[in-house]
Design a protein around this motif. Structure first.
Motif, short mmCIF file in Angstrom:
data_model
loop_
_atom_site.label_atom_id
_atom_site.label_comp_id
_atom_site.label_asym_id
_atom_site.label_seq_id
_atom_site.Cartn_x
_atom_site.Cartn_y
_atom_site.Cartn_z
N GLY A 91 57.04 18.11 19.26
CA GLY A 91 56.80 17.07 20.25
C GLY A 91 55.94 17.50 21.41
N THR A 92 55.57 18.76 21.49
CA THR A 92 54.70 19.23 22.56
C THR A 92 53.25 18.92 22.20
N HIS A 93 52.37 19.10 23.18
CA HIS A 93 50.97 18.73 22.98
C HIS A 93 50.05 19.90 23.29
N LEU A 94 48.98 20.00 22.48
CA LEU A 94 47.88 20.91 22.78
C LEU A 94 46.71 20.06 23.24
N GLN A 106 51.16 21.47 26.75
CA GLN A 106 51.93 20.60 27.63
C GLN A 106 53.28 20.34 26.98
N THR A 107 54.35 20.60 27.74
CA THR A 107 55.70 20.45 27.21
C THR A 107 56.65 19.96 28.29
N LEU A 108 57.76 19.40 27.88
CA LEU A 108 58.81 19.00 28.81
C LEU A 108 59.79 20.15 28.95
N CYS A 109 60.19 20.43 30.20
CA CYS A 109 61.20 21.47 30.43
C CYS A 109 62.59 20.83 30.30
#
Length: 192
Positions: A91-94, A106-109
């Protein structure tokens, strides 16, 4: 002695032809008719394969250098403005920017904020993952909605909002509400 012709002439024996059974012919399957490449009755031929863009190739290489394998090159979404993004399985983005040749992750903590890290090598990738997973600071961010092309705008908003707000204790909040209640008149809700 002289030979006398006989009254009866004999002819050589005739051979009778024996009829042989015909050999069975090898049956071949009919081949489908192939259209000539010069036959334009069916229209011009179209390309059925999908080719990658240069930007997708650069982004795939940058991810590989950073230690992230992205086997499907066409999964990179080319925005046709020098940037491309890709959603990973977790679910993270490059995000890759051609002009600066930078790959961002880009990721959610765990606290719900979007973190962005620039990745240049596998050590950067490992450090970014560890930092994002261990984040315990309270953040103010809008709830995640569209994580595609609007992610950069949401990140800028989140950074501004995080800089403008600081965590407060419950006591400080109560004191602030009491101080406002004493000096301000009640206000109506704004109309949309």
């Amino acid at each position: 002695m002289a030979r006398t012709p006989s009254a009866r002439k004999t002819s050589p024996a005739k051979k009778t032809a024996t009829k042989k059974a015909p050999r069975p012919r090898k049956q071949t399957q009919p081949r489908p008719a192939l259209a000539s490449p010069f036959d334009l009755r069916g229209g011009l031929p179209t390309r059925t394969t999908t080719w990658m863009t240069d930007l997708q190739g650069y982004a795939t290489l940058a991810a590989l250098i950073a230690g992230i394998t992205t086997p499907t090159i066409q999964a990179w979404h080319d925005h046709h403005d020098g940037t491309t993004t890709r959603t990973l399985n977790d679910g993270t983005h490059l995000h890759y920017t051609l002009t600066t040749r930078t790959l961002s992750w880009q990721t959610l903590c765990p606290m719900g904020a979007v973190h962005e890290y620039v990745l240049r090598n596998p050590a950067d990738t490992d450090a970014a993952q560890a930092d994002a997973e261990s984040c315990t600071s309270p953040h103010w961010t809008p709830p995640p909605t569209n994580t595609g092309t609007h992610l950069a705008a949401r990140l800028q908003t989140a950074h501004k909002a995080a800089a403008d707000t600081q965590p407060m204790s419950i006591r400080e909040i109560a004191d602030g509400i009491t101080a406002r209640a004493d000096t301000e008149a009640p206000k109506e809700h704004p109309q949309p």
